[in-house]
Design a protein around this motif. Sequence first.
Motif, short mmCIF file in Angstrom:
data_model
loop_
_atom_site.label_atom_id
_atom_site.label_comp_id
_atom_site.label_asym_id
_atom_site.label_seq_id
_atom_site.Cartn_x
_atom_site.Cartn_y
_atom_site.Cartn_z
N THR A 270 0.82 -1.21 0.00
CA THR A 270 0.00 0.00 0.00
C THR A 270 0.86 1.26 0.00
OG1 THR A 270 -0.19 0.15 2.43
CG2 THR A 270 -1.84 -1.18 1.26
N PHE A 271 2.10 1.15 0.47
CA PHE A 271 2.98 2.32 0.53
C PHE A 271 3.53 2.70 -0.84
CE2 PHE A 271 2.53 1.29 4.89
CZ PHE A 271 2.80 2.44 5.60
N ALA A 272 3.21 1.90 -1.84
CA ALA A 272 3.57 2.25 -3.21
C ALA A 272 2.41 2.92 -3.94
CB ALA A 272 4.01 0.99 -3.97
N THR A 273 1.30 3.14 -3.23
CA THR A 273 0.10 3.70 -3.87
C THR A 273 -0.09 5.17 -3.49
OG1 THR A 273 -1.46 3.18 -2.07
CG2 THR A 273 -0.98 1.43 -3.67
N ALA A 274 -0.67 5.90 -4.43
CA ALA A 274 -1.00 7.30 -4.17
C ALA A 274 -2.13 7.42 -3.15
CB ALA A 274 -1.39 7.98 -5.49
N ASP A 275 -3.04 6.45 -3.14
CA ASP A 275 -4.17 6.52 -2.21
C ASP A 275 -3.72 6.34 -0.77
OD1 ASP A 275 -5.96 7.07 -4.17
OD2 ASP A 275 -6.86 5.07 -4.25
N ARG A 276 -2.70 5.54 -0.52
CA ARG A 276 -2.18 5.42 0.85
C ARG A 276 -1.59 6.75 1.29
NH1 ARG A 276 2.11 6.97 3.39
NH2 ARG A 276 3.18 6.51 1.43
N LYS A 277 -0.84 7.39 0.42
CA LYS A 277 -0.26 8.68 0.74
C LYS A 277 -1.34 9.72 0.99
CE LYS A 277 3.06 12.11 -0.99
NZ LYS A 277 3.98 12.46 -2.10
N GLU A 278 -2.36 9.73 0.14
CA GLU A 278 -3.47 10.67 0.30
C GLU A 278 -4.23 10.41 1.59
OE1 GLU A 278 -6.68 13.36 -0.10
OE2 GLU A 278 -4.59 13.36 -0.74
N GLY A 279 -4.48 9.15 1.89
CA GLY A 279 -5.23 8.81 3.10
C GLY A 279 -4.53 9.27 4.36
N MET A 280 -3.25 9.01 4.46
CA MET A 280 -2.50 9.41 5.65
C MET A 280 -2.33 10.92 5.72
SD MET A 280 0.38 6.44 6.20
CE MET A 280 -0.13 4.76 6.60
N SER A 281 -2.11 11.54 4.57
CA SER A 281 -1.99 13.00 4.55
C SER A 281 -3.30 13.66 5.00
CB SER A 281 -1.62 13.48 3.14
OG SER A 281 -0.35 13.00 2.76
N ALA A 282 -4.42 13.13 4.51
CA ALA A 282 -5.71 13.68 4.90
C ALA A 282 -5.96 13.52 6.39
CB ALA A 282 -6.82 12.99 4.10
N PHE A 283 -5.54 12.38 6.94
CA PHE A 283 -5.70 12.16 8.37
C PHE A 283 -4.90 13.17 9.18
CE2 PHE A 283 -4.32 10.22 12.37
CZ PHE A 283 -5.54 9.83 12.91
N VAL A 284 -3.65 13.36 8.82
CA VAL A 284 -2.78 14.30 9.53
C VAL A 284 -3.29 15.73 9.40
CG1 VAL A 284 -0.46 15.29 9.58
CG2 VAL A 284 -0.75 12.81 9.35
N GLU A 285 -3.80 16.05 8.21
CA GLU A 285 -4.28 17.41 7.94
C GLU A 285 -5.73 17.62 8.36
OE1 GLU A 285 -3.52 17.89 3.77
OE2 GLU A 285 -1.37 17.47 4.01
N LYS A 286 -6.36 16.58 8.91
CA LYS A 286 -7.73 16.63 9.42
C LYS A 286 -8.72 17.10 8.36
CE LYS A 286 -6.20 17.39 14.16
NZ LYS A 286 -6.29 18.25 15.39
N ARG A 287 -8.67 16.42 7.21
CA ARG A 287 -9.59 16.69 6.11
C ARG A 287 -10.03 15.38 5.48
NH1 ARG A 287 -6.91 15.51 1.49
NH2 ARG A 287 -4.61 15.65 1.50
N PRO A 288 -11.12 15.37 4.75
CA PRO A 288 -11.56 14.14 4.09
C PRO A 288 -10.57 13.76 2.98
CG PRO A 288 -13.36 15.72 4.24
CD PRO A 288 -12.11 16.46 4.60
N PRO A 289 -10.29 12.48 2.81
CA PRO A 289 -9.38 12.06 1.74
C PRO A 289 -10.04 12.14 0.37
CG PRO A 289 -10.26 10.14 2.86
CD PRO A 289 -10.74 11.34 3.62
N ASN A 290 -9.25 12.32 -0.64
CA ASN A 290 -9.74 12.33 -2.02
C ASN A 290 -9.02 11.22 -2.78
OD1 ASN A 290 -10.90 13.03 -4.48
ND2 ASN A 290 -9.42 14.65 -4.89
N PHE A 291 -9.56 10.01 -2.67
CA PHE A 291 -8.91 8.85 -3.27
C PHE A 291 -9.08 8.84 -4.78
CE2 PHE A 291 -9.93 7.11 1.07
CZ PHE A 291 -8.61 7.09 1.52
N LYS A 292 -8.05 8.39 -5.48
CA LYS A 292 -8.03 8.38 -6.95
C LYS A 292 -7.95 6.97 -7.54
CE LYS A 292 -7.80 12.93 -7.34
NZ LYS A 292 -8.88 13.73 -7.95
N ASN A 293 -7.99 5.95 -6.66
CA ASN A 293 -7.85 4.57 -7.14
C ASN A 293 -6.49 4.38 -7.81
OD1 ASN A 293 -8.66 1.89 -7.51
ND2 ASN A 293 -9.65 2.31 -9.47
N GLU A 294 -5.48 4.97 -7.21
CA GLU A 294 -4.12 4.88 -7.76
C GLU A 294 -3.12 4.53 -6.66
OE1 GLU A 294 -3.45 8.70 -9.43
OE2 GLU A 294 -4.79 8.38 -11.14
#
Length: 294
Positions: A270-294
């Motif tokens: 999962t650490f090779a995916t953009a969605d994992r990066k987006e999910g964790m970034s959104a959590f840290v930044e306290k915002r909803p994630p915007n997943f791209k299926n990538e």
Amino acid sequence: MASIGAVTRVLLGKNVANKVAAANTGFIKFYSTAPAYENIKIDVVGAKKNVALIQLNRPKALNALCGPLFVELGQAVRDFDADDKVAAIVITGNEKAFAAGADIKEMQNNTYSENQKKGFLKDWEDISNCGKPIIAAVNGFALGGGCELAMLCDIIYAGEKAKFGQPEINIGTIPGAGGTQRLPRYVGKSKAMEIVLTGNFIDAAEAERMGLVSRVFPVDKLLEETIKLAEKIGTHSPLIVKMAKAAVNQAYETTLKSGLLFEKSYFYGTFATADRKEGMSAFVEKRPPNFKNE
């Protein structure tokens, strides 16, 4: 798989069968633009139109699982699995029957060699091979092949009047689409033996207690709640959902040690995916994630 004829004649009685045949099956509204099938109905539902809905549609036969139905079901599942707009798939029947068994007339004269040569029941693999989550919404009877079809799905929600069972023993055969293999994995050996060797039915409440069913709802709320579950799944990354499904399924295919290695490799992946990066970034930044299926 148990037959529709055996279930209705031997176990349920002709009166019940006649009542079921007359049941109203219009509790799901389908768009006229949906592709035409003879034995199923399909639609895309939910607030975001990202939940595929497949209704088995042989009401006069208690949704008996004939060959043409499964060809259509497999095609629909493959199409929805390939559709990036679809997050999850719901399979249902009607209020009287999810599917009360296989079509015995279709298989009555089969021979061993014919079954081997033609790969009898091979179309069922389309369900288990689907990468997207499939949820069974079971109202009424889910017997024999109907119970096996429900177990092919990833999650089972049931209406409070649902009945499950593997009554193949009553017609001189055994389950042939996973009943003897999936049932012990889900409910344990002793309970599976009781169900398979007696042909007895179990109700929705007992199915939930033994772990076969996730949740039970009033009949008229079942489909609504199942779609809500599919929509919830649809809020997550489709790529990560697919990986999570594969990891859970692996638990039934291997030893604990091998399964843990499989899980760890997917977790690392999962650490090779953009969605994992987006999910964790959104959590840290306290915002909803915007997943791209990538």
